[in-house]
Design a protein around this motif. Sequence first.
Motif, PDB file in Angstrom:
ATOM      1  N   LEU B  33      62.876  23.681 -19.108  1.00 25.09           N
ATOM      2  CA  LEU B  33      62.295  24.816 -19.832  1.00 25.09           C
ATOM      3  C   LEU B  33      62.529  26.138 -19.099  1.00 25.09           C
ATOM      4  O   LEU B  33      62.647  27.195 -19.749  1.00 25.09           O
ATOM      5  N   ALA B  34      62.585  26.083 -17.766  1.00 21.83           N
ATOM      6  CA  ALA B  34      62.702  27.330 -16.974  1.00 21.83           C
ATOM      7  C   ALA B  34      63.914  28.177 -17.397  1.00 21.83           C
ATOM      8  O   ALA B  34      63.755  29.388 -17.605  1.00 21.83           O
ATOM      9  N   PRO B  35      65.120  27.595 -17.561  1.00 25.37           N
ATOM     10  CA  PRO B  35      66.247  28.450 -17.969  1.00 25.37           C
ATOM     11  C   PRO B  35      66.053  29.074 -19.354  1.00 25.37           C
ATOM     12  O   PRO B  35      66.410  30.235 -19.565  1.00 25.37           O
ATOM     13  N   ILE B  36      65.438  28.312 -20.277  1.00 23.80           N
ATOM     14  CA  ILE B  36      65.201  28.840 -21.639  1.00 23.80           C
ATOM     15  C   ILE B  36      64.254  30.036 -21.558  1.00 23.80           C
ATOM     16  O   ILE B  36      64.492  31.093 -22.142  1.00 23.80           O
ATOM     17  N   LEU B  37      63.169  29.857 -20.797  1.00 24.37           N
ATOM     18  CA  LEU B  37      62.182  30.935 -20.690  1.00 24.37           C
ATOM     19  C   LEU B  37      62.735  32.119 -19.913  1.00 24.37           C
ATOM     20  O   LEU B  37      62.425  33.266 -20.223  1.00 24.37           O
ATOM     21  N   HIS B  38      63.555  31.832 -18.909  1.00 25.85           N
ATOM     22  CA  HIS B  38      64.160  32.905 -18.114  1.00 25.85           C
ATOM     23  C   HIS B  38      65.000  33.797 -19.023  1.00 25.85           C
ATOM     24  O   HIS B  38      64.900  35.029 -18.982  1.00 25.85           O
ATOM     25  N   ARG B  39      65.822  33.157 -19.870  1.00 22.99           N
ATOM     26  CA  ARG B  39      66.668  33.909 -20.800  1.00 22.99           C
ATOM     27  C   ARG B  39      65.810  34.736 -21.758  1.00 22.99           C
ATOM     28  O   ARG B  39      66.075  35.901 -22.014  1.00 22.99           O
ATOM     29  N   HIS B  40      64.764  34.079 -22.277  1.00 21.71           N
ATOM     30  CA  HIS B  40      63.881  34.749 -23.249  1.00 21.71           C
ATOM     31  C   HIS B  40      63.208  35.966 -22.601  1.00 21.71           C
ATOM     32  O   HIS B  40      63.173  37.052 -23.194  1.00 21.71           O
ATOM     33  N   LEU B  41      62.705  35.790 -21.390  1.00 17.37           N
ATOM     34  CA  LEU B  41      62.013  36.887 -20.705  1.00 17.37           C
ATOM     35  C   LEU B  41      62.980  38.012 -20.339  1.00 17.37           C
ATOM     36  O   LEU B  41      62.630  39.188 -20.401  1.00 17.37           O
ATOM     37  N   LEU B  42      64.197  37.625 -19.979  1.00 18.59           N
ATOM     38  CA  LEU B  42      65.205  38.637 -19.631  1.00 18.59           C
ATOM     39  C   LEU B  42      65.546  39.484 -20.861  1.00 18.59           C
ATOM     40  O   LEU B  42      65.722  40.693 -20.765  1.00 18.59           O
ATOM     41  N   ARG B  43      65.616  38.816 -22.022  1.00 19.16           N
ATOM     42  CA  ARG B  43      65.888  39.545 -23.264  1.00 19.16           C
ATOM     43  C   ARG B  43      64.757  40.535 -23.562  1.00 19.16           C
ATOM     44  O   ARG B  43      64.986  41.639 -24.027  1.00 19.16           O
ATOM     45  N   LEU B  44      63.514  40.102 -23.254  1.00 18.30           N
ATOM     46  CA  LEU B  44      62.374  40.976 -23.543  1.00 18.30           C
ATOM     47  C   LEU B  44      62.250  42.104 -22.520  1.00 18.30           C
ATOM     48  O   LEU B  44      62.091  43.260 -22.877  1.00 18.30           O
ATOM     49  N   ALA B  45      62.316  41.743 -21.239  1.00 14.85           N
ATOM     50  CA  ALA B  45      62.024  42.723 -20.176  1.00 14.85           C
ATOM     51  C   ALA B  45      63.236  43.576 -19.815  1.00 14.85           C
ATOM     52  O   ALA B  45      63.065  44.705 -19.367  1.00 14.85           O
ATOM     53  N   ARG B  46      64.448  43.027 -19.971  1.00 15.20           N
ATOM     54  CA  ARG B  46      65.695  43.720 -19.618  1.00 15.20           C
ATOM     55  C   ARG B  46      65.671  44.219 -18.174  1.00 15.20           C
ATOM     56  O   ARG B  46      66.226  45.260 -17.853  1.00 15.20           O
ATOM     57  N   ASP B  47      64.940  43.508 -17.338  1.00 12.01           N
ATOM     58  CA  ASP B  47      64.840  43.932 -15.938  1.00 12.01           C
ATOM     59  C   ASP B  47      64.728  42.666 -15.084  1.00 12.01           C
ATOM     60  O   ASP B  47      63.644  42.088 -14.984  1.00 12.01           O
ATOM     61  N   PRO B  48      65.843  42.211 -14.487  1.00  9.68           N
ATOM     62  CA  PRO B  48      65.823  40.946 -13.742  1.00  9.68           C
ATOM     63  C   PRO B  48      64.763  40.912 -12.642  1.00  9.68           C
ATOM     64  O   PRO B  48      64.242  39.842 -12.332  1.00  9.68           O
ATOM     65  N   SER B  49      64.412  42.090 -12.085  1.00  7.30           N
ATOM     66  CA  SER B  49      63.437  42.079 -10.989  1.00  7.30           C
ATOM     67  C   SER B  49      62.038  41.677 -11.468  1.00  7.30           C
ATOM     68  O   SER B  49      61.221  41.219 -10.688  1.00  7.30           O
ATOM     69  N   ARG B  50      61.762  41.855 -12.760  1.00  6.84           N
ATOM     70  CA  ARG B  50      60.436  41.490 -13.294  1.00  6.84           C
ATOM     71  C   ARG B  50      60.384  40.036 -13.729  1.00  6.84           C
ATOM     72  O   ARG B  50      59.294  39.459 -13.838  1.00  6.84           O
ATOM     73  N   VAL B  51      61.560  39.466 -14.035  1.00  4.78           N
ATOM     74  CA  VAL B  51      61.575  38.182 -14.737  1.00  4.78           C
ATOM     75  C   VAL B  51      61.006  37.036 -13.893  1.00  4.78           C
ATOM     76  O   VAL B  51      60.284  36.184 -14.420  1.00  4.78           O
ATOM     77  N   ARG B 141      65.469  62.064 -16.874  1.00  4.68           N
ATOM     78  CA  ARG B 141      64.477  61.759 -15.841  1.00  4.68           C
ATOM     79  C   ARG B 141      63.247  61.092 -16.469  1.00  4.68           C
ATOM     80  O   ARG B 141      62.734  60.100 -15.974  1.00  4.68           O
ATOM     81  N   GLN B 142      62.819  61.649 -17.605  1.00  9.62           N
ATOM     82  CA  GLN B 142      61.652  61.072 -18.293  1.00  9.62           C
ATOM     83  C   GLN B 142      61.928  59.637 -18.708  1.00  9.62           C
ATOM     84  O   GLN B 142      61.084  58.751 -18.528  1.00  9.62           O
ATOM     85  N   SER B 143      63.133  59.392 -19.263  1.00 10.22           N
ATOM     86  CA  SER B 143      63.477  58.035 -19.712  1.00 10.22           C
ATOM     87  C   SER B 143      63.443  57.063 -18.537  1.00 10.22           C
ATOM     88  O   SER B 143      62.885  55.967 -18.631  1.00 10.22           O
ATOM     89  N   VAL B 144      64.046  57.464 -17.409  1.00  9.84           N
ATOM     90  CA  VAL B 144      64.110  56.582 -16.237  1.00  9.84           C
ATOM     91  C   VAL B 144      62.707  56.304 -15.711  1.00  9.84           C
ATOM     92  O   VAL B 144      62.340  55.147 -15.451  1.00  9.84           O
ATOM     93  N   LEU B 145      61.906  57.366 -15.565  1.00  9.20           N
ATOM     94  CA  LEU B 145      60.563  57.184 -14.996  1.00  9.20           C
ATOM     95  C   LEU B 145      59.689  56.336 -15.909  1.00  9.20           C
ATOM     96  O   LEU B 145      58.990  55.439 -15.444  1.00  9.20           O
ATOM     97  N   MET B 146      59.725  56.623 -17.217  1.00  5.56           N
ATOM     98  CA  MET B 146      58.868  55.878 -18.152  1.00  5.56           C
ATOM     99  C   MET B 146      59.231  54.406 -18.174  1.00  5.56           C
ATOM    100  O   MET B 146      58.367  53.539 -18.211  1.00  5.56           O
ATOM    101  N   HIS B 147      60.534  54.108 -18.137  1.00 11.44           N
ATOM    102  CA  HIS B 147      60.941  52.696 -18.233  1.00 11.44           C
ATOM    103  C   HIS B 147      60.820  51.973 -16.892  1.00 11.44           C
ATOM    104  O   HIS B 147      60.211  50.912 -16.800  1.00 11.44           O
ATOM    105  N   HIS B 148      61.393  52.548 -15.839  1.00  9.01           N
ATOM    106  CA  HIS B 148      61.474  51.816 -14.574  1.00  9.01           C
ATOM    107  C   HIS B 148      60.249  51.987 -13.687  1.00  9.01           C
ATOM    108  O   HIS B 148      59.952  51.118 -12.878  1.00  9.01           O
ATOM    109  N   LEU B 149      59.525  53.086 -13.821  1.00  4.59           N
ATOM    110  CA  LEU B 149      58.346  53.276 -12.966  1.00  4.59           C
ATOM    111  C   LEU B 149      57.068  52.869 -13.696  1.00  4.59           C
ATOM    112  O   LEU B 149      56.247  52.139 -13.170  1.00  4.59           O
ATOM    113  N   HIS B 150      56.937  53.316 -14.957  1.00  5.14           N
ATOM    114  CA  HIS B 150      55.689  53.043 -15.683  1.00  5.14           C
ATOM    115  C   HIS B 150      55.753  51.781 -16.529  1.00  5.14           C
ATOM    116  O   HIS B 150      54.739  51.382 -17.101  1.00  5.14           O
ATOM    117  N   GLY B 151      56.934  51.162 -16.616  1.00  9.01           N
ATOM    118  CA  GLY B 151      57.044  49.863 -17.291  1.00  9.01           C
ATOM    119  C   GLY B 151      56.925  49.930 -18.802  1.00  9.01           C
ATOM    120  O   GLY B 151      56.622  48.933 -19.445  1.00  9.01           O
TER     121      GLY B 151
END
Lengths: 227, 194
Positions: B33-51, B141-151
């Motif tokens: 199940l882990a690879p399936i969920l990993h893929r699913h979460l990556l699609r949602l979060a688009r940020d490997p560091s969060r997955v 700058r706003q786009s980067v901060l809102m997405h990568h800093l504020h999540g």
Amino acid sequence: MTTPDFAGLDPRILDDLRPVRPLARPWKRSLAVTALGLLAALTVTARFGVRPDAVALGPAMLWGLSVVQAAYGLVLIVAALRTAIPGRAFAARTGGALLAIGLLIVLAITYLTWLTHPSHVPATSGAAAAYFRICLRTPVLVGLPLLTLTLFLVFRAYPTRPGLTGALAGFGAGLLADGSWRTYCEVTDPAHVLTTHFASVALLTLAGIVLAQVFSRVVPGAPARRR
Amino acid sequence: MTYRDQADEALRARMVGYQAGERDAFERLHEELAPILHRHLLRLARDPSRVDDLLQETFLQIHRARHTYDPAFPVPPWACAIARHVFLMDCRYRHRRADLAHQEPLDDATLPVAATASHEEALIAKSQVQHALSRLSESTRQSVLMHHLHGLTFREISRRLHIRGPALRARASRGMARLREALEDNESHRDDNP
């Protein structure tokens, strides 16, 4: 077999691999609410009796429509129980459609009953307030135990959408409670039915939403309590 | 029976074993199940560091909700619904945290200093990031901060900044690339002039 990598796995899982009993299907779990709903209907009939215009309305308009309303209330309760299962939750749009159908059923029943035998709140002083009080309070009091039991069953599952689940549970409990109360109240005037009887259903819906949101933050193991 | 059906049957059997408290069944389930969920979460979060964190939290929630699984239905939709909920809760948590950060701006005295870096190094790194950010255009700058800093998700940012999704993604990605370049430049200057 390759060795699984458990490096990132929370140790609480491996320490707690005890067997669990799977939940029954939503319709089976709703049988408890059905039984309590029947008990509530019997209690209302035994305590208050049947409305004086029962003969004029006939069994189809009196009992038949009450059964239709209560049956749809149970459908909403099954929907609430189903929405509490991950992967089987209704979309917000479907949930909204289910609630809208409930509203249409109430309007249709009100109109049909009014057409069959029009009757108004007596024009004596204080009658309107007294009818408003009793027809609002009693369905709410009858519906609250039904709502509580439904929410208890909901929170034994894993409700990821407490607002929608609570709305379905509250509307369902409201329809069940008012379905039994309309066998007593002889006023068919839509102005009375919609502002008083339906107000009790709306109050229970609101209570369902609020209670579900509160429970999702305080019930141990509820999805919103993960942090 | 197709390969997919067989895999699905196997997952169901493992999930039933997991509900019965069998460790072996859980190990196999986790493995598949882990690879399936990993893929699913990556699609949602688009940020490997969060997955990785989200995946761990998802398995904890799956464990808490394992009694809600009905063997008449396939496992992945059930597990992915829990993963999606974990992701949304994480977004909400980050959002709240970001709101709090806006209400109480951190000054240098309250900034946590990385365990591996001295206070001075942390301040230098902070000023470098601020300098690199100041070189970006306001909207990037706003786009980067809102997405990568504020999540915030791209959909939420899109609603706030009134920018269409694809343009916003491109802007955030371009902004991150420029930020990375600027920081690498700084790093190489420091290495040249120790």
